[in-house]
Design an enzyme around this catalytic site. Structure first.
Site, short mmCIF file in Angstrom:
data_model
loop_
_atom_site.label_atom_id
_atom_site.label_comp_id
_atom_site.label_asym_id
_atom_site.label_seq_id
_atom_site.Cartn_x
_atom_site.Cartn_y
_atom_site.Cartn_z
N HIS A 67 0.70 -1.13 -0.05
CA HIS A 67 -0.10 0.10 0.16
C HIS A 67 0.91 1.33 -0.06
O HIS A 67 1.69 1.29 0.69
CB HIS A 67 -0.94 0.08 1.21
CG HIS A 67 -2.02 0.86 1.12
ND1 HIS A 67 -1.87 2.25 0.84
CD2 HIS A 67 -3.44 0.54 1.28
CE1 HIS A 67 -3.04 2.74 1.01
NE2 HIS A 67 -4.03 1.76 1.35
N TYR A 70 -0.65 6.76 2.50
CA TYR A 70 -2.05 7.31 2.11
C TYR A 70 -2.00 8.84 1.96
O TYR A 70 -2.91 9.69 1.89
CB TYR A 70 -3.13 6.75 3.12
CG TYR A 70 -2.53 6.90 4.54
CD1 TYR A 70 -2.65 8.13 5.29
CD2 TYR A 70 -2.30 5.59 5.29
CE1 TYR A 70 -2.42 8.03 6.71
CE2 TYR A 70 -1.81 5.84 6.74
CZ TYR A 70 -2.04 7.04 7.26
OH TYR A 70 -1.66 6.98 8.51
N GLU A 142 -7.57 2.34 -5.63
CA GLU A 142 -8.49 1.94 -4.51
C GLU A 142 -9.77 2.74 -4.64
O GLU A 142 -9.67 3.91 -4.67
CB GLU A 142 -8.15 2.17 -3.07
CG GLU A 142 -9.12 1.69 -2.04
CD GLU A 142 -8.17 1.66 -0.55
OE1 GLU A 142 -6.84 1.56 -0.58
OE2 GLU A 142 -8.74 1.38 0.50
N ASP A 176 -12.69 -1.39 -1.48
CA ASP A 176 -12.88 -1.49 -0.18
C ASP A 176 -14.16 -1.36 0.28
O ASP A 176 -14.89 -0.60 -0.17
CB ASP A 176 -12.05 -0.08 0.38
CG ASP A 176 -11.72 -0.02 1.79
OD1 ASP A 176 -12.87 -0.33 2.72
OD2 ASP A 176 -10.70 0.13 2.29
N ASP A 224 -15.40 7.32 5.73
CA ASP A 224 -14.16 6.40 5.77
C ASP A 224 -13.58 6.30 7.22
O ASP A 224 -12.55 6.73 7.55
CB ASP A 224 -13.21 6.86 4.81
CG ASP A 224 -11.98 5.96 4.95
OD1 ASP A 224 -11.97 4.92 5.45
OD2 ASP A 224 -10.91 6.48 4.27
N HIS A 226 -12.89 2.73 9.56
CA HIS A 226 -13.32 1.34 9.47
C HIS A 226 -13.52 0.67 10.69
O HIS A 226 -13.34 1.07 11.95
CB HIS A 226 -11.86 0.61 9.10
CG HIS A 226 -11.41 1.09 7.81
ND1 HIS A 226 -10.25 0.39 7.20
CD2 HIS A 226 -11.69 1.95 6.90
CE1 HIS A 226 -9.95 1.01 6.07
NE2 HIS A 226 -11.03 1.89 5.85
ZN ZN Z 1 -10.35 3.44 4.57
FE FE Z 2 -8.59 0.31 1.94
FE FE Z 3 -6.24 2.28 1.47
#
Ligand code: ZN
Ligand code: FE
Ligand code: FE
Length: 277
Positions: A67, A70, A142, A176, A224, A226
């Site tokens: 990844h 971010y 993503e 996601d 967003d 989680h």
């Molecule tokens: Zn996220």
């Molecule tokens: Fe994700």
């Molecule tokens: Fe991500």
């Protein structure tokens, strides 16, 4: 085959991640290519990579996902910020060739008031600058929650980026579950419909991986955050459908739930118990 894993710390190298994955019942994992805040990457340790590749082979590991930090923004208005994204991603892709044939996932970016069209153009331009004919890595866009000025909250936006990239055979999409639900795709009541829409707009052949997360927020909240599996607005029944859906079953699933290793182990055990043969 049920390829399932979670996000792991890369601090101690690939072999350590491989062993941690095995310990929690995983046969794949995701990791950050460098500090998520975007610092310098650690030098690749060839011995560590070789011993990891052996362990992965012996234990039938699935494809890994790296990844990108971010914090990168490939469509930033500020040129330095955007150049930093370009250089970091280009460097990451070079490093990925030490572990060939895996995935590199990134957040498309935030257009920060420049407009979605400009955002899409700029992201495609970065991809056109960094993808190479001979790379073995597939770069994944993503699906995003559409928070603020995030690009990628709509399938159409991802499709528009892909359409503008010359070497788009090197591109795929990572779905996601928290993000798409927050973005307004109802995977709880109409998973078939959402996947049909994905197929119509992007094409299911582009779908390469799933980030399996529950969401702390209600449908279409564009937030967003989680949540642990089964404890959020997506819930256990929808997650059961997701891991068993014929269009998704063959993909690697990566948990990005708020957990330590023990919590991940418990979620992986639960997922294996609900996976149908
Ligand atoms: Zn996220
Ligand atoms: Fe994700
Ligand atoms: Fe991500």
């Amino acid at each position: 085959m049920f390829y399932i894993g979670c996000h792991l710390s890369a601090a101690k190298g690939f072999t350590a991640m491989g062993k941690a994955a095995l310990k929690i019942g995983a046969d794949t994992f995701q990791f950050f290519t460098r500090n998520p805040r975007g610092g310098a990457a650690k030098a690749i340790d060839e011995d560590d990579v070789a011993s990891f590749l052996k362990l992965a082979r012996e234990n039938g590991f699935g494809v890994l996902t790296a990844h990108a930090p971010y914090t990168l923004n490939a469509c930033a208005a500020n040129d330095d910020t955007r150049r930093f994204a370009f250089e970091t991603m280009a460097d990451d892709l070079k490093r990925m060739e030490h572990i060939p044939h895996n995935y590199y996932n990134f957040h498309p970016g935030a257009h920060v008031g420049q407009g979605i069209e400009t955002g899409i153009e700029k992201i495609a331009e970065v991809l056109n600058g960094i993808l190479t004919e001979d790379q073995t890595t597939t770069v994944l866009l993503e699906t995003m929650a559409g928070k603020g000025s995030e690009v990628g909250g709509r399938f159409e936006e991802l499709r528009a980026i892909i359409d503008r990239v010359r070497l788009n055979a090197k591109l795929g999409v990572c779905l996601d579950t928290c993000h798409v639900y927050d973005a307004g795709y109802d995977i709880v009541n109409d998973l078939d419909g959402v996947l049909a829409e994905f197929d119509r707009v992007i094409g299911l052949d582009r779908l390469k991986a799933v980030h399996l997360n529950d969401s702390k927020n209600p449908f279409a909240s564009h937030k967003d955050r989680h949540e642990k599996l089964g404890l959020g607005s997506i819930g256990r029944d929808a997650i059961r459908q997701i891991v068993n859906h014929p269009a998704l079953r063959g993909l690697p699933f990566y948990l990005e739930t708020p957990n330590e290793l023990e919590g991940y182990a418990a979620e992986i055990a639960w997922l294996k118990s609900i996976r149908q043969e």
